[in-house]
Design a protein around this motif. Structure first.
Motif, mmCIF file in Angstrom:
data_model
loop_
_atom_site.group_PDB
_atom_site.id
_atom_site.type_symbol
_atom_site.label_atom_id
_atom_site.label_comp_id
_atom_site.label_asym_id
_atom_site.label_seq_id
_atom_site.Cartn_x
_atom_site.Cartn_y
_atom_site.Cartn_z
ATOM 1 N N GLY A 1 28.802 77.416 4.713
ATOM 2 C CA GLY A 1 28.995 76.281 5.606
ATOM 3 C C GLY A 1 29.101 76.758 7.049
ATOM 4 N N HIS A 2 29.415 75.839 7.964
ATOM 5 C CA HIS A 2 29.504 76.176 9.390
ATOM 6 C C HIS A 2 30.979 76.301 9.809
ATOM 7 N N ALA A 3 31.277 77.358 10.568
ATOM 8 C CA ALA A 3 32.667 77.650 10.970
ATOM 9 C C ALA A 3 33.322 76.474 11.705
ATOM 10 N N GLN A 4 32.531 75.761 12.491
ATOM 11 C CA GLN A 4 33.118 74.649 13.253
ATOM 12 C C GLN A 4 33.721 73.595 12.316
ATOM 13 N N ASP A 5 33.012 73.298 11.235
ATOM 14 C CA ASP A 5 33.537 72.348 10.248
ATOM 15 C C ASP A 5 34.776 72.903 9.562
ATOM 16 N N TYR A 6 34.776 74.211 9.309
ATOM 17 C CA TYR A 6 35.839 74.793 8.492
ATOM 18 C C TYR A 6 37.155 74.937 9.272
ATOM 19 N N VAL A 7 37.076 75.193 10.590
ATOM 20 C CA VAL A 7 38.342 75.262 11.347
ATOM 21 C C VAL A 7 38.962 73.870 11.488
ATOM 22 N N TYR A 8 38.124 72.847 11.456
ATOM 23 C CA TYR A 8 38.670 71.484 11.505
ATOM 24 C C TYR A 8 39.510 71.229 10.247
ATOM 25 N N ALA A 9 39.041 71.735 9.127
ATOM 26 C CA ALA A 9 39.816 71.598 7.875
ATOM 27 C C ALA A 9 41.152 72.339 7.996
ATOM 28 N N GLN A 10 41.138 73.504 8.659
ATOM 29 C CA GLN A 10 42.381 74.274 8.833
ATOM 30 C C GLN A 10 43.405 73.443 9.600
ATOM 31 N N TRP A 11 42.928 72.831 10.669
ATOM 32 C CA TRP A 11 43.824 72.020 11.499
ATOM 33 C C TRP A 11 44.334 70.806 10.709
ATOM 34 N N LEU A 12 43.419 70.149 9.982
ATOM 35 C CA LEU A 12 43.815 68.961 9.203
ATOM 36 C C LEU A 12 44.937 69.274 8.214
ATOM 37 N N VAL B 1 42.109 63.980 0.134
ATOM 38 C CA VAL B 1 43.426 64.022 0.794
ATOM 39 C C VAL B 1 43.298 64.176 2.318
ATOM 40 N N LEU B 2 42.403 65.079 2.743
ATOM 41 C CA LEU B 2 42.286 65.360 4.188
ATOM 42 C C LEU B 2 41.240 64.463 4.864
ATOM 43 N N GLY B 3 40.373 63.863 4.056
ATOM 44 C CA GLY B 3 39.250 63.110 4.625
ATOM 45 C C GLY B 3 38.239 64.046 5.245
ATOM 46 N N TRP B 4 38.218 65.303 4.747
ATOM 47 C CA TRP B 4 37.325 66.317 5.326
ATOM 48 C C TRP B 4 35.974 66.332 4.612
ATOM 49 N N THR B 5 34.947 66.518 5.388
ATOM 50 C CA THR B 5 33.631 66.701 4.786
ATOM 51 C C THR B 5 32.791 67.594 5.710
ATOM 52 N N PRO B 6 31.961 68.492 5.138
ATOM 53 C CA PRO B 6 31.148 69.322 6.030
ATOM 54 C C PRO B 6 30.088 68.473 6.728
ATOM 55 N N ARG B 7 29.930 68.681 8.038
ATOM 56 C CA ARG B 7 29.005 67.830 8.799
ATOM 57 C C ARG B 7 27.720 68.553 9.200
ATOM 58 N N ILE B 8 27.803 69.865 9.404
ATOM 59 C CA ILE B 8 26.623 70.597 9.894
ATOM 60 C C ILE B 8 25.859 71.158 8.702
ATOM 61 N N SER B 9 24.582 70.821 8.614
ATOM 62 C CA SER B 9 23.781 71.224 7.440
ATOM 63 C C SER B 9 23.446 72.713 7.506
ATOM 64 N N PHE B 10 23.076 73.255 6.372
ATOM 65 C CA PHE B 10 22.644 74.645 6.255
ATOM 66 C C PHE B 10 21.484 74.909 7.229
ATOM 67 N N GLU B 11 20.512 74.008 7.252
ATOM 68 C CA GLU B 11 19.324 74.196 8.097
ATOM 69 C C GLU B 11 19.703 74.177 9.586
ATOM 70 N N ASP B 12 20.567 73.232 9.969
ATOM 71 C CA ASP B 12 20.966 73.150 11.391
ATOM 72 C C ASP B 12 21.770 74.381 11.799
ATOM 73 N N MET B 13 22.569 74.880 10.858
ATOM 74 C CA MET B 13 23.375 76.077 11.163
ATOM 75 C C MET B 13 22.446 77.272 11.437
ATOM 76 N N ILE B 14 21.435 77.436 10.593
ATOM 77 C CA ILE B 14 20.522 78.577 10.787
ATOM 78 C C ILE B 14 19.747 78.416 12.099
ATOM 79 N N GLN B 15 19.324 77.197 12.355
ATOM 80 C CA GLN B 15 18.616 76.926 13.615
ATOM 81 C C GLN B 15 19.480 77.362 14.808
ATOM 82 N N GLU B 16 20.749 76.981 14.776
ATOM 83 C CA GLU B 16 21.669 77.306 15.877
ATOM 84 C C GLU B 16 21.850 78.827 15.998
ATOM 85 N N MET B 17 21.951 79.494 14.857
ATOM 86 C CA MET B 17 22.144 80.954 14.881
ATOM 87 C C MET B 17 20.917 81.652 15.472
#
Ligand code: NDP
Ligand code: GDR
Length: 344
Positions: free
Chosen positions: A222-233, A314-330
């Motif tokens: 997944g994408h780190a940006q989505d995952y740190v949001y889960a940490q905060w939640l 419970v957290l209402g968390w869901t990954p938002r950035i797709s695998f393809e978009d993440m690779i594109q960004e990288m």
């Protein structure tokens, strides 16, 4: 105004979490291992942001220093991200890995307990590696641990320590059980960054070939940006708990290479088997990827893919950035960096 202490702030997750916390008005105290990391880290933030950022060197192996930073920062929230986080390296440095990842977590929790910080909330950066040779697929919070590296064992120790402090002292402490998450800021020794950076450099004529280990290994990326949001939640809930954070989709190293090459307009075919397998660039006909047996690990996790239904419910968390978009960004980030290097 809330204060957060982020250990390992100069790492990939530290960058994204700091951006999130600053955007929410927190004052952020951070720790790094080496002084050079402070300079690099601060460059990523504006002067205005830097006013709310305080970063210093604190090794998690030094309990008096750990105690001091917790006391001085008086944090409402602690995010324990610092770690020797490279699984491969942990096989050669098991004692160091255990000291930082396992005992380091204990030192922080003890500091909180001894200082009487009853209202401080604690997030522990746990890992899907604890499932190791997984006994079921996909894995949930109830899946038994079966770690298969010194890194994974150290994270299992940290996991149970967090749970023990929660049960024994009512500490508000949560374990995230996070699956692999990547971004342009991923360290260069991890496989995704190695692939995107190397393919870019090959396309630019800076590099001819690169080596990989186990091409059959599969990960849930997944994408780190989505995952740190889960940490905060996790730290904003009424009740502390543990959560699996994953996309639920698993891909092989070969698939990652294919997707990254496609962004660059490259097409790679695989020839040969086992240690003789090679990735051929169809346009040039050249072998650009080869297998290096030294990059294989003594023991490898299997079937790692997460079920994060609890986090969704419970957290209402869901990954938002797709695998393809993440690779594109990288790839875009690596292209920009390669161009900057060539201009110099
Ligand atoms: P990184 O490896 O990018 O960052 C690690 C951080 O820890 C750096 O700031 C580093 O400081 C610091 N650090 C290393 N050794 C020590 C030490 N001895 N004392 C104090 N600080 C130290 O990790 P990520 O950002 O990718 O991951 C963050 C956390 O999440 C880690 O605990 C990792 O194990 C865990 N995790 C990561 C996942 C992922 O896919 N990224 C998945 C699951 C868990 P310096 O820069 O100075 O070396
Ligand atoms: P991992 O990430 O071990 O899952 O740990 P890494 O990117 O290092 O390896 C993923 C898989 O790729 C295979 N592989 C290679 N790996 C590296 N690094 N280099 C190679 O050349 C190579 N070739 C194949 C590996 O064998 C492995 O199967 C990451 C870290 O962020 C941990 O801190 C975190 O806990 C876990 O993710 C979840």
């Amino acid at each position: 105004m809330k204060r957060a202490l982020v250990t390992g702030i100069s790492g990939q997750d530290g960058h994204y979490l700091t951006r999130l916390l600053l955007s929410k008005g927190y004052t952020v105290f951070g720790t790094v291992q080496s002084p050079a990391s402070i300079v690099r880290f601060k460059r990523a933030f504006s002067e205005e942001q830097a006013q709310s950022l305080h970063v210093e060197c604190v090794s998690l192996s030094d309990s008096s220093n750990v105690m001091r930073i917790v006391k001085d920062s008086e944090p409402h929230e602690i995010y324990n991200l610092a770690a020797q986080s490279f699984v491969s390296l942990s096989f050669n440095n098991p004692e160091y890995t255990a000291d930082i990842n396992a005992l380091g977590t204990l030192r922080l929790l003890e500091a909180m307990r001894i200082l009487g910080l009853k209202d401080t909330r604690f997030y522990q950066a746990g890992s899907s590696e604890v499932f190791g040779k997984a006994t079921e697929t996909p894995q949930t919070e109830a899946t038994p641990f079966n770690p298969c590296s010194p890194y994974a064992v150290s994270k299992q120790f940290a996991f149970w320590t967090v749970k023990n402090y929660r049960d024994s002292y009512q500490t508000f402490a949560c374990n995230g059980i996070l699956y692999n998450h990547e971004s342009p800021l991923r360290g260069e020794h991890f496989v995704t960054k190695k692939i995107t950076r190397s393919l870019v450099r090959i396309q630019q004529g800076i590099e001819q070939q690169f080596m990989l280990g186990n091409l059959d290994a599969r990960r849930d990326w997944g994408h780190a940006q989505d995952y740190v949001y889960a940490q905060w939640l996790m730290l904003q809930q009424d009740i502390p708990d543990d959560f699996v954070i994953a996309t639920g989709k698993q891909r092989s190293i070969r698939e990652f290479v294919f997707a990254a090459a496609a962004v660059l307009g490259m097409d790679i075919v695989w020839e040969g088997h086992g240690m003789d397998e090679k990735g051929i660039d169809t346009r040039s006909g050249k072998c650009i990827i080869a297998v290096d047996p030294q990059l294989f690990r003594p023991s490898e996790v299997t079937g790692i893919v997460g079920d994060s239904r609890k986090a969704r419910d419970v957290l209402g968390w869901t990954p938002r950035i797709s695998f393809e978009d993440m690779i594109q960004e990288m790839i875009e980030f690596d292209l920009e960096n390669a161009n900057m290097c060539q201009e110099r």
